[in-house]
Design a protein around this motif. Structure first.
Motif, PDB file in Angstrom:
ATOM      1  N   THR A 125      15.666  15.492  14.010  1.00 52.63           N
ATOM      2  CA  THR A 125      15.852  14.079  14.390  1.00 52.63           C
ATOM      3  C   THR A 125      16.421  13.310  13.199  1.00 52.63           C
ATOM      4  O   THR A 125      16.490  13.843  12.089  1.00 52.63           O
ATOM      5  CB  THR A 125      14.508  13.394  14.743  1.00 52.63           C
ATOM      6  N   GLY A 126      16.757  12.067  13.430  1.00 55.08           N
ATOM      7  CA  GLY A 126      17.079  11.178  12.326  1.00 55.08           C
ATOM      8  C   GLY A 126      15.796  10.844  11.581  1.00 55.08           C
ATOM      9  O   GLY A 126      14.690  10.974  12.131  1.00 55.08           O
ATOM     10  N   ALA A 127      15.934  10.383  10.321  1.00 57.10           N
ATOM     11  CA  ALA A 127      14.741  10.002   9.548  1.00 57.10           C
ATOM     12  C   ALA A 127      14.074   8.791  10.200  1.00 57.10           C
ATOM     13  O   ALA A 127      12.850   8.747  10.376  1.00 57.10           O
ATOM     14  CB  ALA A 127      15.131   9.689   8.105  1.00 57.10           C
ATOM     15  N   GLY A 128      14.880   7.808  10.587  1.00 62.51           N
ATOM     16  CA  GLY A 128      14.338   6.634  11.284  1.00 62.51           C
ATOM     17  C   GLY A 128      13.835   7.031  12.664  1.00 62.51           C
ATOM     18  O   GLY A 128      12.841   6.475  13.153  1.00 62.51           O
ATOM     19  N   GLY A 129      14.505   8.001  13.265  1.00 60.33           N
ATOM     20  CA  GLY A 129      14.069   8.504  14.573  1.00 60.33           C
ATOM     21  C   GLY A 129      12.682   9.115  14.475  1.00 60.33           C
ATOM     22  O   GLY A 129      11.815   8.887  15.335  1.00 60.33           O
ATOM     23  N   LEU A 130      12.450   9.879  13.398  1.00 64.07           N
ATOM     24  CA  LEU A 130      11.120  10.484  13.208  1.00 64.07           C
ATOM     25  C   LEU A 130      10.069   9.387  13.044  1.00 64.07           C
ATOM     26  O   LEU A 130       8.982   9.455  13.643  1.00 64.07           O
ATOM     27  CB  LEU A 130      11.126  11.397  11.974  1.00 64.07           C
ATOM     28  N   GLN A 131      10.423   8.363  12.283  1.00 62.39           N
ATOM     29  CA  GLN A 131       9.467   7.245  12.109  1.00 62.39           C
ATOM     30  C   GLN A 131       9.135   6.612  13.455  1.00 62.39           C
ATOM     31  O   GLN A 131       7.978   6.331  13.756  1.00 62.39           O
ATOM     32  CB  GLN A 131      10.082   6.169  11.234  1.00 62.39           C
ATOM     33  N   ALA A 132      10.179   6.387  14.259  1.00 64.31           N
ATOM     34  CA  ALA A 132       9.968   5.730  15.558  1.00 64.31           C
ATOM     35  C   ALA A 132       9.073   6.606  16.438  1.00 64.31           C
ATOM     36  O   ALA A 132       8.174   6.101  17.117  1.00 64.31           O
ATOM     37  CB  ALA A 132      11.308   5.472  16.240  1.00 64.31           C
ATOM     38  N   LEU A 133       9.296   7.928  16.399  1.00 62.74           N
ATOM     39  CA  LEU A 133       8.483   8.824  17.225  1.00 62.74           C
ATOM     40  C   LEU A 133       7.025   8.800  16.763  1.00 62.74           C
ATOM     41  O   LEU A 133       6.099   8.755  17.571  1.00 62.74           O
ATOM     42  CB  LEU A 133       9.032  10.252  17.145  1.00 62.74           C
ATOM     43  N   ILE A 134       6.830   8.833  15.448  1.00 68.17           N
ATOM     44  CA  ILE A 134       5.455   8.829  14.924  1.00 68.17           C
ATOM     45  C   ILE A 134       4.759   7.512  15.278  1.00 68.17           C
ATOM     46  O   ILE A 134       3.622   7.493  15.760  1.00 68.17           O
ATOM     47  CB  ILE A 134       5.446   9.069  13.392  1.00 68.17           C
ATOM     48  N   LYS A 135       5.475   6.387  15.059  1.00 69.57           N
ATOM     49  CA  LYS A 135       4.862   5.084  15.388  1.00 69.57           C
ATOM     50  C   LYS A 135       4.575   4.995  16.887  1.00 69.57           C
ATOM     51  O   LYS A 135       3.647   4.321  17.316  1.00 69.57           O
ATOM     52  CB  LYS A 135       5.778   3.938  14.954  1.00 69.57           C
ATOM     53  N   GLY A 136       5.384   5.685  17.690  1.00 71.08           N
ATOM     54  CA  GLY A 136       5.183   5.688  19.137  1.00 71.08           C
ATOM     55  C   GLY A 136       4.085   6.627  19.590  1.00 71.08           C
ATOM     56  O   GLY A 136       3.783   6.701  20.778  1.00 71.08           O
ATOM     57  N   GLY A 137       3.521   7.412  18.640  1.00 74.46           N
ATOM     58  CA  GLY A 137       2.365   8.231  19.001  1.00 74.46           C
ATOM     59  C   GLY A 137       2.579   9.735  18.923  1.00 74.46           C
ATOM     60  O   GLY A 137       1.669  10.505  19.235  1.00 74.46           O
ATOM     61  N   MET A 138       3.782  10.214  18.521  1.00 72.38           N
ATOM     62  CA  MET A 138       3.991  11.665  18.464  1.00 72.38           C
ATOM     63  C   MET A 138       3.159  12.272  17.326  1.00 72.38           C
ATOM     64  O   MET A 138       3.245  11.826  16.191  1.00 72.38           O
ATOM     65  CB  MET A 138       5.471  11.976  18.232  1.00 72.38           C
ATOM     66  N   PRO A 139       2.351  13.320  17.632  1.00 75.15           N
ATOM     67  CA  PRO A 139       1.528  13.904  16.561  1.00 75.15           C
ATOM     68  C   PRO A 139       2.351  14.836  15.666  1.00 75.15           C
ATOM     69  O   PRO A 139       3.149  15.628  16.162  1.00 75.15           O
ATOM     70  CB  PRO A 139       0.466  14.704  17.337  1.00 75.15           C
ATOM     71  N   VAL A 140       2.191  14.717  14.352  1.00 76.92           N
ATOM     72  CA  VAL A 140       2.879  15.618  13.413  1.00 76.92           C
ATOM     73  C   VAL A 140       1.894  16.202  12.402  1.00 76.92           C
ATOM     74  O   VAL A 140       2.307  16.853  11.449  1.00 76.92           O
ATOM     75  CB  VAL A 140       4.019  14.881  12.644  1.00 76.92           C
ATOM     76  N   ARG A 141       0.607  15.983  12.643  1.00 83.04           N
ATOM     77  CA  ARG A 141      -0.411  16.442  11.691  1.00 83.04           C
ATOM     78  C   ARG A 141      -0.252  17.942  11.431  1.00 83.04           C
ATOM     79  O   ARG A 141      -0.123  18.733  12.354  1.00 83.04           O
ATOM     80  CB  ARG A 141      -1.813  16.144  12.229  1.00 83.04           C
ATOM     81  N   GLY A 142      -0.190  18.305  10.151  1.00 81.10           N
ATOM     82  CA  GLY A 142      -0.114  19.706   9.759  1.00 81.10           C
ATOM     83  C   GLY A 142       1.295  20.286   9.832  1.00 81.10           C
ATOM     84  O   GLY A 142       1.520  21.410   9.378  1.00 81.10           O
ATOM     85  N   GLU A 143       2.240  19.544  10.379  1.00 80.62           N
ATOM     86  CA  GLU A 143       3.603  20.100  10.490  1.00 80.62           C
ATOM     87  C   GLU A 143       4.310  20.067   9.140  1.00 80.62           C
ATOM     88  O   GLU A 143       4.128  19.142   8.350  1.00 80.62           O
ATOM     89  CB  GLU A 143       4.416  19.296  11.512  1.00 80.62           C
ATOM     90  N   ARG A 144       5.157  21.097   8.943  1.00 77.46           N
ATOM     91  CA  ARG A 144       5.948  21.141   7.696  1.00 77.46           C
ATOM     92  C   ARG A 144       7.293  20.475   7.966  1.00 77.46           C
ATOM     93  O   ARG A 144       8.016  20.886   8.877  1.00 77.46           O
ATOM     94  CB  ARG A 144       6.159  22.593   7.273  1.00 77.46           C
ATOM     95  N   VAL A 145       7.586  19.446   7.172  1.00 76.46           N
ATOM     96  CA  VAL A 145       8.772  18.626   7.443  1.00 76.46           C
ATOM     97  C   VAL A 145       9.724  18.672   6.244  1.00 76.46           C
ATOM     98  O   VAL A 145       9.278  18.617   5.092  1.00 76.46           O
ATOM     99  CB  VAL A 145       8.360  17.153   7.705  1.00 76.46           C
TER     100      VAL A 145
END
Ligand SMILES: Cc1cc2nc3c(=O)[nH]c(=O)nc-3n(C[C@H](O)[C@H](O)[C@H](O)COP(=O)(O)OP(=O)(O)OC[C@H]3O[C@@H](n4cnc5c(N)ncnc54)[C@H](O)[C@@H]3O)c2cc1C
Length: 424
Positions: A125-145
């Protein structure tokens, strides 16, 4: 439905909200229109996993209490029928025709995404896209980014991803140390930015910040499994679950172009009072040039005051100049170098909507010819992503947008037309 206002502000980010606030203080009727479900724009994006910043709460509180201000959220401005009327698709009211005496355009910016092998895999995704997804509730806990590209947005994305429990393996920055270091030191001249940088990079020491490096490939079959990074003349492979990136931002000028406003260096051209080349149209914020939230706010305030016929203070003008200097320093530090501008392989998809490979596009001499021959840029996003990439590689000017600016429900279009004889 039909509505009429003295001033319409397009965009409810920092610039648009500041413009609406200033304009409404003059007693005129003001509408603020934004396509997101909640006001705030990009940096103040609201969502289940986003804390509302104090500055946004204050501004929204003032606007809500002001009877002169009407807010339309989840409302897309799809076309301008002429310089005094627009057609919008509103989640609450459906298709609407909104007329106005003056327009303030504050449509912000978009990420510049440059294609690389594997960038269409799920997990990129885009960097801002990732932020938007996280703020929207997408879980990323434990993921390697892995974050890759250029500019301060990578650092903002780093902070958001870490706060959500992701493991950021590396921030891959194309700019060299000799450019990034002086920029970092220059933050001392803008203490609020220095404070922001220190907050965002707290606990940063275990994350690699690789300057002078570019991500060249995403690995994986069904989704991202790794990233290849070119650094110091050799390739490094990192196993990861997610890649987010972007090479800075580009002004979102589509609405301004549709209004007939002149551009300068890809941004909406404005005068000292933020007025565009079109007599009843003002513009503010990142559609007039990339500069960050402080610049967007002061430009919005100036545009709102000027559009409502109020005096602009000398201190606002000085503040704008101060943040413009900061913007110039950032642009210089993160200027795209040859490695970032290097063409991807001929097989790399450049237009994701229409599945067009880079080699097919590169065979043409202009954006128009490439569009006609390959359908590049003719999908639902109308070249919003590939247009910026092709401008970076070939210097092609993005074509004038064609109505509707953003996809619109046919029912909403008909509904707006029922009440209006606008030229659709
Ligand atoms: C994806 C992304 C993420 C970002 N994240 C950060 C961050 O975390 N930290 C940071 O410091 N800076 C961030 N930035 C930079 C940030 O955009 C600016 O600092 C600041 O928000 C610019 O304010 P603005 O009001 O000019 O534009 P924006 O905040 O972008 O607001 C513009 C608004 O106009 C709306 N809009 C555009 N076209 C239409 C239309 N046709 N109809 C209706 N509404 C429309 C947009 O949806 C948006 O809500 C980000 C930028 C982007 C593109």
């Amino acid at each position: 439905m039909k509505a009429n206002f003295d001033i319409v502000v397009a965009g409810a980010g920092p610039a648009g909200l500041a413009a609406a606030h200033a304009a409404a203080s003059g007693g005129l009727s003001v509408a603020v229109i934004d396509d997101n479900p909640r006001a705030g724009g990009q940096i103040w994006r609201q969502g289940p996993h986003a804390k509302k910043p104090a500055a946004l709460s204050r501004m929204l509180g003032d606007l809500i209490r002001n009877p002169n201000v009407t807010s339309y959220q989840a409302t897309r401005i799809s076309l301008l029928a002429d310089a005094r009327e627009m057609i919008v698709d509103c989640a609450e009211h459906g298709g609407m025709s909104i007329s106005f005496a003056r327009l303030v355009i504050a449509t912000g910016a978009r990420e510049r995404l440059l294609p690389f092998d594997g960038w269409t895999l799920p997990g990129v995704t885009g960097a801002g896209g990732l932020q938007a997804l996280i703020k929207g509730g997408m879980p990323v806990r434990g993921e390697r980014v892995v974050l890759a590209g250029s500019g301060p947005l990578l650092i903002a994305a780093l902070a958001t991803a870490r706060a959500a429990g992701a493991r950021v393996l590396a921030v891959v920055e194309q700019a060299p140390w000799r450019a990034v270091l002086p920029f970092g030191l220059s933050l001392a001249a803008t203490p609020s930015k220095l404070g922001q940088a220190l907050r965002l990079t707290r606990g940063f020491t275990d994350t690699r910040y690789w300057t002078g490096s570019v991500l060249t490939r995403a690995l994986g079959n069904e989704r991202v499994e790794g990233a290849i990074i070119r650094r110091g003349g050799r390739d490094i492979t990192l196993a990861c679950d997610r890649i987010a990136g972007g090479y800075g931002l580009v002004p979102n000028v589509a609405l301004a172009q549709m209004a007939g406003c002149a551009l300068a260096s890809g941004a909406v051209a404005v005068d000292e009072g933020q007025r565009t080349s079109v007599q009843n149209v003002w513009a503010a914020g990142e559609c007039t040039g990339i500069g960050g939230t402080e610049l967007a706010r002061v430009e919005g305030r100036i545009a709102g005051l000027a559009a409502s016929g109020q005096a602009v203070s000398a201190s606002d003008v000085r503040e704008r100049e101060r943040w413009r200097r900061f913007a110039r320093r950032a642009a210089h530090a993160f200027e795209l170098g040859a490695s970032a501008r290097a063409w991807p392989s001929a097989e790399t998809i450049v237009c994701r909507c229409e599945d067009v490979a880079f080699g097919d596009v590169a065979a043409h001499a202009s954006w128009r010819e490439a569009k006609l021959q390959t359908r590049c840029g003719m999908g639902p996003c109308q070249g919003r992503v590939c247009g910026a990439a092709l401008e970076t590689y070939f210097g092609w000017d993005a074509a004038l947008p064609r109505p509707p600016l953003v996809p619109m429900r046919i029912g909403a279009l008909l509904q707006a037309r029922e009440h209006d004889d606008a030229r659709l």
